[in-house]
Scaffold this motif. Structure first.
Motif, mmCIF file in Angstrom:
data_model
loop_
_atom_site.group_PDB
_atom_site.id
_atom_site.type_symbol
_atom_site.label_atom_id
_atom_site.label_comp_id
_atom_site.label_asym_id
_atom_site.label_seq_id
_atom_site.Cartn_x
_atom_site.Cartn_y
_atom_site.Cartn_z
ATOM 1 N N SER A 2 -9.721 -12.237 -7.672
ATOM 2 C CA SER A 2 -8.851 -12.249 -6.508
ATOM 3 C C SER A 2 -9.641 -12.295 -5.205
ATOM 4 C CB SER A 2 -7.916 -11.040 -6.524
ATOM 5 O OG SER A 2 -8.665 -9.840 -6.561
ATOM 6 N N THR A 8 -3.396 -17.298 -2.255
ATOM 7 C CA THR A 8 -3.048 -17.371 -3.668
ATOM 8 C C THR A 8 -3.234 -18.800 -4.164
ATOM 9 O OG1 THR A 8 -1.427 -15.610 -3.411
ATOM 10 C CG2 THR A 8 -1.247 -16.986 -5.381
ATOM 11 N N ARG A 184 -14.418 -11.440 -13.145
ATOM 12 C CA ARG A 184 -14.340 -11.347 -11.684
ATOM 13 C C ARG A 184 -15.097 -12.496 -11.020
ATOM 14 N NH1 ARG A 184 -14.787 -5.584 -12.425
ATOM 15 N NH2 ARG A 184 -17.028 -5.665 -12.025
ATOM 16 N N GLU A 232 -8.642 -8.000 -14.592
ATOM 17 C CA GLU A 232 -7.759 -7.294 -13.665
ATOM 18 C C GLU A 232 -6.582 -8.179 -13.290
ATOM 19 O OE1 GLU A 232 -7.927 -5.305 -9.181
ATOM 20 O OE2 GLU A 232 -9.773 -5.979 -10.167
ATOM 21 N N ARG A 233 -6.866 -9.467 -13.093
ATOM 22 C CA ARG A 233 -5.816 -10.451 -12.822
ATOM 23 C C ARG A 233 -6.201 -11.743 -13.521
ATOM 24 N NH1 ARG A 233 -1.537 -11.363 -9.539
ATOM 25 N NH2 ARG A 233 -1.161 -13.479 -8.811
ATOM 26 N N HIS A 277 1.408 -10.798 -18.999
ATOM 27 C CA HIS A 277 0.570 -10.906 -17.809
ATOM 28 C C HIS A 277 0.974 -12.157 -17.060
ATOM 29 C CE1 HIS A 277 -1.788 -13.310 -20.787
ATOM 30 N NE2 HIS A 277 -1.889 -14.104 -19.756
ATOM 31 N N SER A 278 0.640 -12.209 -15.822
ATOM 32 C CA SER A 278 1.017 -13.344 -14.998
ATOM 33 C C SER A 278 -0.128 -14.334 -14.932
ATOM 34 C CB SER A 278 1.352 -12.877 -13.581
ATOM 35 O OG SER A 278 1.551 -13.984 -12.726
#
Length: 279
Positions: A2, A8, A184, A232-233, A277-278
């Motif tokens: 992120s 985004t 990450r 994490e994302r 999850h997205s």
């Protein structure tokens, strides 16, 4: 991941090499019709559009009018001299025109020290854009560890890695290698599939013999499940079933099959993971 992006990024993109030699208007029509939010573009496709009478500064409006964004722009070839440097310069100039989510770089020749310095220099010239190095087992940046060393050498917040599923597995990667620390540094996960063909060189397989996600022999669901479990994302996803055979099909057919197969493997990974999850 992120922290790499100032906004985004497109969650799902139709990769640039899905449509080698296709007219620019066809690219936009097919991606838009199949509801992709983003597309990838190469410098060659931008030049081809120019040759068809579309000025380079018109590209952003046409892309936006199709409801799309430029998810990835490629390719800066590091440690190259001669005419390639002009193509590299055009890619970098197009960053300001197209405002892509990320820019991809690679190295097929050159000494490690020069490659590392070239990567760091690109990152420093474009601090507002993620610069992602693509490792390939047949290139001068052969595996994930080599890509991460370049990121560490650059030391900039926008330095990142392209995690292509084919290159990851074919360079000896295993899903346990994918930790939160690794992810990450990942700007995008690129999906496609291959099946083992005895005697076929890795470069030929990767450039000519891929298929849709989940249609070959790679553990696509396990790969995606692992990412969903530890990241994490979830990173953005780009899909590139690079195939001479698929290029004979209408692009709108290919785009639809890319969308359906990608959504299927993502859903299977979510189900196997046991929690949503997205993307």
């Amino acid at each position: 991941m992120s922290s790499l992006y100032r906004r985004t990024p497109a969650a799902l993109a139709l990769g640039a090499i899905c449509f080698r030699d296709r007219p620019f208007a066809h690219i936009l029509d097919a991606a838009s019709a199949s509801a992709f939010p983003g597309i990838g573009l190469t410098v060659g496709q931008c030049v081809s559009a120019l040759e068809r009478g579309i000025a380079l500064d018109e590209l952003p409006k046409r892309i936006a009018d199709a409801g799309l964004t430029v998810a990835e722009l490629e390719l800066v070839r590091m440690a190259e001299d001669g005419p390639v440097r002009h193509a590299n310069a055009l890619v970098e100039e197009l960053i300001g025109v197209l405002d892509p989510d990320r820019v991809h770089v690679a190295a097929f020749t050159g000494e490690p020290a020069r490659i590392a310095d070239d990567f760091a220099a690109v990152c420093e010239r474009h601090p507002g854009t993620p610069i992602a190095v693509e490792f390939m087992p047949y290139s001068a940046v052969r595996d994930l560890a080599a890509g991460r060393r370049l990121v560490a050498h650059a030391g900039t917040p926008n330095a990142a890695v392209v995690l292509d599923i084919v290159h990851f597995f074919r360079s000896g990667g295993v899903t346990a290698d994918l930790t939160d620390e690794v992810l990450r540094e990942v700007a995008v996960v690129q999906l496609s599939d291959v099946s083992a063909r005895p005697g076929v060189e890795l470069a030929r397989e990767a450039r000519h013999l891929r298929t849709y996600p989940g249609r070959g022999g790679l553990d696509t669901v396990g790969f995606l499940r692992r990412i969903g479990e530890v990241a994490e994302r979830f990173p953005p996803v780009s899909v590139e079933p690079i195939s001479d055979a698929l290029e004979r099909l209408p692009l709108d057919v290919v785009a639809e099959e890319v969308m359906f197969t990608t959504l299927r493997v993502l859903d299977l990974a979510r189900s196997a993971q046991g929690s949503p999850h997205s993307t």
